[in-house]
Design a protein around this motif. Structure first.
Motif, short mmCIF file in Angstrom:
data_model
loop_
_atom_site.label_atom_id
_atom_site.label_comp_id
_atom_site.label_asym_id
_atom_site.label_seq_id
_atom_site.Cartn_x
_atom_site.Cartn_y
_atom_site.Cartn_z
N MET A 270 43.87 39.97 33.69
CA MET A 270 44.16 41.12 34.57
C MET A 270 43.22 42.28 34.25
O MET A 270 42.76 42.97 35.16
CB MET A 270 45.62 41.54 34.42
N ALA A 271 42.93 42.49 32.99
CA ALA A 271 42.01 43.56 32.60
C ALA A 271 40.61 43.29 33.15
O ALA A 271 39.94 44.20 33.64
CB ALA A 271 41.98 43.71 31.08
N GLN A 272 40.18 42.04 33.09
CA GLN A 272 38.87 41.69 33.63
C GLN A 272 38.82 41.87 35.14
O GLN A 272 37.84 42.38 35.68
CB GLN A 272 38.51 40.25 33.25
N ALA A 273 39.90 41.47 35.84
CA ALA A 273 39.95 41.66 37.28
C ALA A 273 39.94 43.14 37.64
O ALA A 273 39.26 43.56 38.58
CB ALA A 273 41.19 40.97 37.86
N THR A 274 40.66 43.93 36.88
CA THR A 274 40.70 45.37 37.12
C THR A 274 39.32 45.98 36.90
O THR A 274 38.87 46.82 37.68
CB THR A 274 41.73 46.05 36.19
N LYS A 275 38.64 45.54 35.86
CA LYS A 275 37.29 46.03 35.59
C LYS A 275 36.35 45.70 36.75
O LYS A 275 35.57 46.56 37.20
CB LYS A 275 36.76 45.42 34.29
N LEU A 276 36.42 44.47 37.26
CA LEU A 276 35.58 44.08 38.39
C LEU A 276 35.92 44.91 39.63
O LEU A 276 35.02 45.37 40.34
CB LEU A 276 35.75 42.59 38.69
N LEU B 20 35.10 37.71 41.04
CA LEU B 20 36.53 37.95 41.13
C LEU B 20 37.24 36.77 41.78
O LEU B 20 38.28 36.31 41.30
CB LEU B 20 36.79 39.24 41.93
N ALA B 21 36.67 36.26 42.86
CA ALA B 21 37.25 35.09 43.54
C ALA B 21 37.23 33.87 42.64
O ALA B 21 38.18 33.08 42.62
CB ALA B 21 36.50 34.82 44.84
N GLU B 22 36.15 33.71 41.89
CA GLU B 22 36.02 32.58 40.97
C GLU B 22 37.10 32.63 39.89
O GLU B 22 37.69 31.62 39.52
CB GLU B 22 34.64 32.60 40.33
N SER B 23 37.36 33.82 39.39
CA SER B 23 38.37 33.95 38.34
C SER B 23 39.78 33.68 38.87
O SER B 23 40.64 33.21 38.14
CB SER B 23 38.32 35.34 37.69
N LYS B 24 40.00 33.93 40.15
CA LYS B 24 41.31 33.66 40.75
C LYS B 24 41.46 32.19 41.14
O LYS B 24 42.56 31.75 41.41
CB LYS B 24 41.51 34.54 41.98
N ALA B 25 40.37 31.45 41.18
CA ALA B 25 40.41 30.05 41.60
C ALA B 25 40.74 29.12 40.45
O ALA B 25 40.75 27.91 40.62
CB ALA B 25 39.07 29.65 42.21
N SER B 26 41.02 29.67 39.28
CA SER B 26 41.32 28.82 38.14
C SER B 26 42.53 29.37 37.38
O SER B 26 42.92 30.51 37.56
CB SER B 26 40.12 28.74 37.20
N VAL B 27 43.11 28.50 36.57
CA VAL B 27 44.22 28.88 35.71
C VAL B 27 43.89 28.45 34.29
O VAL B 27 43.04 27.60 34.07
CB VAL B 27 45.56 28.23 36.16
N THR B 28 44.57 29.05 33.36
CA THR B 28 44.37 28.71 31.96
C THR B 28 45.51 27.80 31.50
O THR B 28 46.68 28.10 31.76
CB THR B 28 44.33 29.98 31.09
N CYS B 29 45.18 26.74 30.82
CA CYS B 29 46.19 25.82 30.31
C CYS B 29 47.04 26.53 29.26
O CYS B 29 46.50 27.13 28.33
CB CYS B 29 45.52 24.59 29.69
#
Length: 130
Positions: free
Chosen positions: A37-43, A100-109
């Motif tokens: 979330m911090a990375q998305a906010t920064k972007l 930003l879209a790339e980061s939302k297209a994945s999840v962390t195990c």
């Protein structure tokens, strides 16, 4: 010690161990989610800043155009520099939006921390359910 009490204590110890491990996983996941979330906010803030800069440049170009209308002389490079800066900003915005879209297209195990496809049911690395 009574065997029943000893068995009950052993079960309690196993339960406490499992609960502790689950709590650690939850804390790890919360930390990873907070980082995402911090990375998305920064972007998003970078995108906002670049768009704001473009708005300022648009206004400056408008003033230059009005100055030309009023008969003022304009240096040849003044408008070209502003337009080039807008083009550069818009390119950066497009790149940031793609990240930003790339980061939302994945999840962390939640088990191993690897990045997985958003639509995956299981982690390809460890097999844990997502």
């Amino acid at each position: 010690m009574d065997p029943k009490v000893q068995m009950m204590l052993e079960k309690a110890k196993i339960f406490a161990d499992k609960t502790g491990k689950a709590a650690v996983r939850v804390a790890d996941n919360a930390g990873k989610k907070a980082t995402e979330m911090a990375q998305a906010t920064k972007l998003n803030l970078q995108i906002f800043d670049l768009n704001t800069e473009c708005e300022v440049l648009y206004k400056e170009i408008g003033k230059l155009v009005y100055g030309i209308h009023c008969g003022e002389e304009l240096s040849e490079d003044a408008m070209d520099e502003k337009i080039a800066q807008i083009d550069e900003n818009r390119t950066q915005v497009a790149e940031l939006k793609a990240r930003l879209a790339e980061s939302k297209a994945s999840v962390t195990c939640p088990n191993c921390g690897k990045t997985c496809a958003k639509d995956a049911a299981f982690c390809p690395s460890c097999g844990a359910q997502l």
